[in-house]
Design a protein around this motif. Structure first.
Motif, PDB file in Angstrom:
ATOM      1  N   THR A 254       0.817  -1.209   0.000  1.00 53.56           N
ATOM      2  CA  THR A 254       0.000   0.000   0.000  1.00 53.56           C
ATOM      3  C   THR A 254       0.851   1.259   0.000  1.00 53.56           C
ATOM      4  O   THR A 254       0.356   2.330  -0.313  1.00 53.56           O
ATOM      5  CB  THR A 254      -0.930   0.009   1.213  1.00 53.56           C
ATOM      6  OG1 THR A 254      -0.156  -0.373   2.347  1.00 53.56           O
ATOM      7  CG2 THR A 254      -2.066  -0.946   1.032  1.00 53.56           C
ATOM      8  N   GLY A 255       2.137   1.150   0.364  1.00 53.43           N
ATOM      9  CA  GLY A 255       2.987   2.316   0.280  1.00 53.43           C
ATOM     10  C   GLY A 255       3.134   2.787  -1.162  1.00 53.43           C
ATOM     11  O   GLY A 255       3.114   3.980  -1.453  1.00 53.43           O
ATOM     12  N   LEU A 256       3.239   1.811  -2.072  1.00 49.17           N
ATOM     13  CA  LEU A 256       3.336   2.149  -3.481  1.00 49.17           C
ATOM     14  C   LEU A 256       1.976   2.410  -4.098  1.00 49.17           C
ATOM     15  O   LEU A 256       1.815   3.243  -4.962  1.00 49.17           O
ATOM     16  CB  LEU A 256       3.988   0.988  -4.224  1.00 49.17           C
ATOM     17  CG  LEU A 256       5.463   0.805  -3.989  1.00 49.17           C
ATOM     18  CD1 LEU A 256       5.865  -0.603  -4.353  1.00 49.17           C
ATOM     19  CD2 LEU A 256       6.225   1.809  -4.811  1.00 49.17           C
ATOM     20  N   MET A 257       1.022   1.613  -3.638  1.00 45.79           N
ATOM     21  CA  MET A 257      -0.285   1.629  -4.283  1.00 45.79           C
ATOM     22  C   MET A 257      -1.363   1.696  -3.227  1.00 45.79           C
ATOM     23  O   MET A 257      -1.699   0.690  -2.615  1.00 45.79           O
ATOM     24  CB  MET A 257      -0.465   0.321  -5.057  1.00 45.79           C
ATOM     25  CG  MET A 257       0.552   0.143  -6.132  1.00 45.79           C
ATOM     26  SD  MET A 257      -0.171   0.473  -7.701  1.00 45.79           S
ATOM     27  CE  MET A 257      -1.371  -0.792  -7.773  1.00 45.79           C
ATOM     28  N   PRO A 258      -1.913   2.864  -2.973  1.00 47.95           N
ATOM     29  CA  PRO A 258      -2.960   2.965  -1.963  1.00 47.95           C
ATOM     30  C   PRO A 258      -4.172   2.108  -2.327  1.00 47.95           C
ATOM     31  O   PRO A 258      -4.473   1.925  -3.509  1.00 47.95           O
ATOM     32  CB  PRO A 258      -3.308   4.452  -1.972  1.00 47.95           C
ATOM     33  CG  PRO A 258      -2.809   4.962  -3.275  1.00 47.95           C
ATOM     34  CD  PRO A 258      -1.650   4.129  -3.653  1.00 47.95           C
TER      35      PRO A 258
ATOM     36  N   PHE B  11     -10.801   0.577 -18.765  1.00 47.72           N
ATOM     37  CA  PHE B  11     -10.840   1.563 -17.698  1.00 47.72           C
ATOM     38  C   PHE B  11     -10.195   0.958 -16.467  1.00 47.72           C
ATOM     39  O   PHE B  11     -10.721   0.029 -15.876  1.00 47.72           O
ATOM     40  CB  PHE B  11     -12.303   1.922 -17.422  1.00 47.72           C
ATOM     41  CG  PHE B  11     -12.495   3.029 -16.437  1.00 47.72           C
ATOM     42  CD1 PHE B  11     -12.570   4.343 -16.860  1.00 47.72           C
ATOM     43  CD2 PHE B  11     -12.625   2.747 -15.083  1.00 47.72           C
ATOM     44  CE1 PHE B  11     -12.757   5.367 -15.947  1.00 47.72           C
ATOM     45  CE2 PHE B  11     -12.807   3.772 -14.170  1.00 47.72           C
ATOM     46  CZ  PHE B  11     -12.873   5.073 -14.603  1.00 47.72           C
ATOM     47  N   TRP B  12      -9.024   1.470 -16.097  1.00 52.63           N
ATOM     48  CA  TRP B  12      -8.281   0.882 -14.973  1.00 52.63           C
ATOM     49  C   TRP B  12      -7.897   1.969 -13.991  1.00 52.63           C
ATOM     50  O   TRP B  12      -7.319   2.984 -14.371  1.00 52.63           O
ATOM     51  CB  TRP B  12      -7.008   0.207 -15.489  1.00 52.63           C
ATOM     52  CG  TRP B  12      -6.180  -0.469 -14.436  1.00 52.63           C
ATOM     53  CD1 TRP B  12      -6.624  -1.110 -13.318  1.00 52.63           C
ATOM     54  CD2 TRP B  12      -4.754  -0.580 -14.415  1.00 52.63           C
ATOM     55  NE1 TRP B  12      -5.568  -1.627 -12.610  1.00 52.63           N
ATOM     56  CE2 TRP B  12      -4.405  -1.316 -13.253  1.00 52.63           C
ATOM     57  CE3 TRP B  12      -3.740  -0.153 -15.267  1.00 52.63           C
ATOM     58  CZ2 TRP B  12      -3.082  -1.614 -12.924  1.00 52.63           C
ATOM     59  CZ3 TRP B  12      -2.420  -0.454 -14.944  1.00 52.63           C
ATOM     60  CH2 TRP B  12      -2.104  -1.187 -13.783  1.00 52.63           C
ATOM     61  N   ILE B  13      -8.209   1.753 -12.735  1.00 57.02           N
ATOM     62  CA  ILE B  13      -7.713   2.612 -11.676  1.00 57.02           C
ATOM     63  C   ILE B  13      -6.829   1.737 -10.795  1.00 57.02           C
ATOM     64  O   ILE B  13      -7.329   0.930 -10.017  1.00 57.02           O
ATOM     65  CB  ILE B  13      -8.861   3.235 -10.863  1.00 57.02           C
ATOM     66  CG1 ILE B  13      -9.756   4.043 -11.803  1.00 57.02           C
ATOM     67  CG2 ILE B  13      -8.315   4.128  -9.755  1.00 57.02           C
ATOM     68  CD1 ILE B  13     -10.989   4.589 -11.159  1.00 57.02           C
ATOM     69  N   PRO B  14      -5.490   1.841 -10.956  1.00 58.81           N
ATOM     70  CA  PRO B  14      -4.610   0.935 -10.207  1.00 58.81           C
ATOM     71  C   PRO B  14      -4.879   0.977  -8.711  1.00 58.81           C
ATOM     72  O   PRO B  14      -4.820  -0.063  -8.054  1.00 58.81           O
ATOM     73  CB  PRO B  14      -3.206   1.458 -10.534  1.00 58.81           C
ATOM     74  CG  PRO B  14      -3.348   2.167 -11.824  1.00 58.81           C
ATOM     75  CD  PRO B  14      -4.730   2.730 -11.848  1.00 58.81           C
ATOM     76  N   ALA B  15      -5.197   2.149  -8.186  1.00 62.29           N
ATOM     77  CA  ALA B  15      -5.432   2.248  -6.748  1.00 62.29           C
ATOM     78  C   ALA B  15      -6.662   1.470  -6.330  1.00 62.29           C
ATOM     79  O   ALA B  15      -6.854   1.193  -5.148  1.00 62.29           O
ATOM     80  CB  ALA B  15      -5.574   3.707  -6.341  1.00 62.29           C
TER      81      ALA B  15
END
Lengths: 369, 560
Positions: A39-43, A182-186
């Motif tokens: 989660t540090g990289l990716m919330p 449609f992509w939201i990595p978070a």
């Protein structure tokens, strides 16, 4: 029995030491994957992100452990059983062909692993696919090369995506031209935007902030810029507190009311359905309706039913909303939109239809006998 | 130990139908009907295309050194990676493993004198170079831009070269189908007496399960390509949603081919590994039957999982579930194979030839690619990484770390059977280490690039990913250097390599019992087989090979 057969090699001390070393390494890898702060990289911006991350940690931990054992044994065997300088030319290894017990075990263990993994995956998958009802419905539409969004009771399409914190959202995605994704990595979630199809994502935002939206399906020259980075139209989703969201929503509603495609919505009785221009209606149809409706028999569905003979088809004397197939009732659906078992159709405002368009469309639909 | 049940000359298909060897350069090397020459023709052509495809790959990596792109416009970049992917799949890996190594080796391994339909074999090769040239000619009219998968409606917008692409791949498909028919009939009908299914070398098993895949799956691709071509050229609305077509129709048809195609690209490589490991360990392969059986299981399951490429496309949840579970099931036969290969090493007398090193490298990297494949089967994780560099990493771990490593292991292993000479081992070891390090350095970082948010098929990307992209690019140069070294080694060794003799590795399958290079019609007398091939401590399980290494007259043509 031939003479040059080697004595049987046993699972000796070296084997068990190597196995122990690999076990320790595998254990360390598992600890790493359980503890590593992804989660540090990716919330994790939505409720489901945590579950997906948990699944990833499980897969990565077991996968890495397995890989350490495979590579470890390759390395150990390759070093230990390496042919030495003095080995006679015709020396052979241990001539064993198989071992039913061993083979049974390494069939059973992966099978159990697959069952466990399938169980976890299905559980998390079910939570993602079957989400709560009564949610805020937002539409996201892909174009070459930007996104637009539609909100209930907001006229036209807006360029920014805002979502209220803690409110369940149903995101319906589609496309005007080619397939986008449609992509939201978070959020760890993704859906392809397919022209003529509506795909949905359902989730609840749990973390306020501004997150990047990325297109992951090749969509033409500027596909690589269909995200925030170097793009002219940076794509973000803003997750607001409820108060911020309401303010944004009210402001957007006001701004959009005067947008160029703004229209007032009169009651159907105010529309003069006589005298529509069928030819102009045909043009409107191909621009606004044909992504979801074919001009074919009722059963030829794209998203909605085929519209050939919509006012004449004896097999379907009623419209999908149960009303009689009359020009007035067709106009009502065009104005108000429709939601039911055959899908969902945007209303007049969302579809950007003027009153004149509706009159022309009805005239055109009348010609489809 | 089975008794010899047939006389030496019976069976073997062509035994009673022998022509003298044709003379003259064209009859002998160009329009040859000899399966070995055709196999070498396939390999040379495929390696030439590999040079082109590899140059395109380096263009991609140079472009991606900088987040803001650099050397190419987005459109050129799109053309480059589309043709790179198409080349590597259809003009390099599939031809090398089926047409190339398949043709060269398996007929000898089953004791046949040629394939069942030699003229069909020549025809299927001669469709391949023109198809490849067509693909590259498409650069002149605007090459395809939508990747090797060419999803419509995007591919409908592509330049004229996209139709050319469809025609070229269609030709390759016809060629593949013919190869599949040929191989299947050969293995079913032309095995030497006593060569039962459980005595076939595992490379033959690899080709045997690949052949039906070539025949059945390629047909679906052909239909899809024809539909794409017809829509592009004549406007028939197969994939156009505004006129009743479906964009997803293409995806279903394409993946109904291209998922099994993944196994077309790996099952023969499994076969190569299954030959190399026992030979250089001097041990029977562990779990022969399980390896053969798991190949069949993989081939059958391969047809049932195509929609796992479409989890984000809007597949109904009721379909996602079975495709997810069936895909995970493939982990079981694959696991059985890998464990059996590792167990083959145990207690061996292991000789670290270059071929063996590539085989061990294969085990390490293919296993990693297989594991990430299982990750992708899990729909929730796939929802995150689909269409990202994680996919690029996984795909290359399977196709380069798997198939190409298998090809290289096979090249060093069977090179003597083509030329009568060995490749240089010292150069080979250098090439292996450069390749192994370069490969992992190139593709390992792509896993985390994908998870963190770099989409695939982009000419520019977010600046925070630049560091790892540079790492990948630098290592890709190392990998290229390794391949150049292999190529140099192969060319140099034709003349300068150490003479190999018939059986330099002390191997036990039939191709090693005849002279190197292998003579026309392979065997003077078709041998009889009375046991499985990998018992290194036993005498050879063949009868009727006494004449083979003695020189003497070639087989007498029968009158007809």
């Amino acid at each position: 029995m031939p003479e040059n057969r080697d004595p049987v090699v046993h699972l000796d001390r070296g084997f068990w030491i190597a196995t122990t070393v690999m076990s320790v390494l595998a254990l360390l890898a598992i600890v790493f994957w359980v503890e590593v702060p992804i989660t540090g990289l990716m919330p994790e911006a939505v409720d489901k992100a945590q579950q997906i991350d948990a699944l990833f940690r499980f897969l990565a931990a077991t996968g890495t452990a397995l890989w350490i054992f495979v590579c470890g044994f390759i390395l150990y065997f390759a070093l230990k059983f390496r042919r030495h300088a003095g080995t006679p030319e015709n020396a052979v290894g241990v001539q064993i062909h198989d071992n039913n017990k061993l083979e049974m075990w390494w069939t059973i263990i992966p099978t159990v692993f697959v069952i466990v993994m399938a169980f976890f995956s299905i559980k998390i998958w079910a939570g993602i696919e079957f989400a709560p009802n009564n949610t805020l419905v937002v539409e996201a539409l892909g174009r070459q090369w930007y996104y637009t969004f539609r909100y209930p009771n907001v006229n036209g399409e807006v360029k920014e995506m805002h979502l209220p914190l803690g409110q369940a959202v149903t995101l319906q995605v589609s496309s005007y031209d080619v397939i986008h994704s449609f992509w939201i990595p978070a959020m760890r979630l993704k859906a392809d935007m397919v022209p003529g199809m509506i795909n949905t994502l359902e989730f609840t935002p749990t973390r306020a902030g501004k997150y990047e939206i990325i297109c992951t399906e090749f969509c033409g020259t500027f596909h690589g810029e269909m995200h925030s980075g170097t793009n002219q139209n940076p794509a973000y989703v803003y997750i607001d507190t409820p108060a911020q969201y309401s303010a944004w929503y009210a402001r957007t509603q006001r701004q959009q009311a005067t947008a160029s495609n703004a229209i007032s919505v009169p009651s159907t009785s105010q529309l003069n359905l006589a005298g529509g221009d069928a030819k102009a209606g045909a043009a409107v149809f191909s621009a606004k309706c044909s992504a979801c409706h074919a001009i074919g028999p009722f059963d030829q569905r794209i998203v909605g039913p085929g519209l050939k003979g919509v006012l004449y088809d004896p097999a379907h004397p009623d419209l999908v909303n149960g009303q009689k197939a009359t020009p007035e009732n067709v106009a009502k659906i065009l104005q108000n939109g429709f939601k039911g078992s055959l899908g969902q159709m945007p209303n007049q405002a969302q579809n950007g239809l003027t009153n004149k368009d509706i009159v022309n469309l009805v005239a055109y639909l009348k010609t489809l006998k | 130990m089975a008794a010899i049940t047939a006389s030496v000359n019976a069976g073997g298909g062509l035994a009673d139908h022998i022509h003298p060897e044709p003379q003259g350069f064209f009859r002998k090397y160009v329009f040859s009907i000899d399966h070995k020459i055709i196999g070498i023709q396939y390999m040379i052509t495929a390696f030439l295309f590999m040079i082109l495809g590899g140059m395109l790959a380096e263009l991609i990596r140079v472009q991606l050194m900088k987040a803001s792109g650099g050397i190419m416009t987005p459109d050129t970049y799109n053309e480059v990676y589309s043709v790179h992917g198409s080349t590597m799949v259809w003009l390099v890996i599939i031809p090398l493993l089926t047409g190339g190594f398949g043709n060269l080796i398996f007929p000898v391994q089953i004791g046949a004198r040629d394939v069942a339909f030699p003229w069909l074999n020549m025809l299927s090769f001669w469709l391949f170079p023109p198809a490849g040239l067509m693909l590259y000619a498409s650069f002149l009219m605007g090459a395809p831009t939508a990747g090797w998968t060419e999803y419509p409606p995007m591919s409908l917008q592509g330049a004229a070269g996209t139709s050319m692409w469809a025609a070229a791949i269609f030709l390759i498909g016809v060629s593949s189908t013919m190869t599949g028919i040929n191989f299947l009939v050969t293995i079913l009908k032309m095995r030497a007496p006593g060569m039962t299914f459980t005595r076939m070398p595992l490379f033959v098993w690899g080709q045997f399960v690949t052949a039906p895949l070539l025949m059945i799956a390629t047909t679906a691709l052909g239909a899809a390509l024809a539909a794409l071509f017809v829509q592009r050229q004549f406007g028939v609305a197969f994939f156009d949603p505004t006129r009743g077509g479906s964009p997803l129709l293409w995806q279903h048809m394409f993946w109904f081919y291209s998922h099994p195609a993944v196994y077309i690209m790996i099952l023969p490589a499994f076969g190569i590994i299954s030959e190399v490991l026992p030979t250089f360990s001097r041990k029977p392969i562990f779990g022969y039957k399980m390896i053969a059986f798991s190949s069949c299981a993989i081939a059958i399951l391969g047809f049932m999982v195509w929609a796992h490429h479409m989890f984000t496309s809007g597949l109904a949840p009721a379909l996602q579930l079975p495709f997810m579970v069936l895909t995970m099931l493939i982990a079981i036969p694959t696991g059985i194979k890998i464990f059996s290969w590792v167990a083959t090493l145990w207690g061996g007398v292991i000789r670290m030839t270059t071929s063996m090193m590539f085989a061990l490298g294969f085990l390490a990297t293919f296993t990693l690619g297989g594991i990430t494949g299982v990750f992708l089967a899990a729909v929730p994780f796939d929802l995150h990484v689909h269409g990202t560099y994680f996919i690029v990493a996984h795909l290359h771990y399977v196709l380069v770390g798997g198939s190409l490593m298998g090809v290289l292991a096979g090249l060093f292993y069977w090179y003597p059977k083509m030329t009568g000479r060995l490749m240089n081992e010292k150069l080979g070891h250098w090439a292996f280490w450069l390749f192994f390090i370069g490969f992992n350095g190139t593709f390992l970082p792509m896993h985390w690039l994908g998870i963190w948010g770099q989409p695939r098929r982009v000419a520019v990307y977010d600046p925070q990913f630049q560091g790892w992209n540079q790492v990948a690019s630098w290592f890709s140069f190392v990998m290229t250097a390794a391949l150049v070294l292999v190529l140099f080694n192969a060319l140099w060794s034709i003349r300068r390599g150490k003479k190999s003799g018939p059986n330099p590795w002390n191997a036990r399958t039939l191709e090693w019992q005849i002279p190197s290079p292998m003579p026309y019609y392979n065997f003077k007398h078709v041998p009889s087989v009375f046991a499985a091939p990998y018992d290194f401590a036993e005498p050879l399980p063949y009868k009727g090979l006494e004449e083979e290494l003695k020189g003497g007259p070639p087989p007498v043509p029968a009158a007809h």
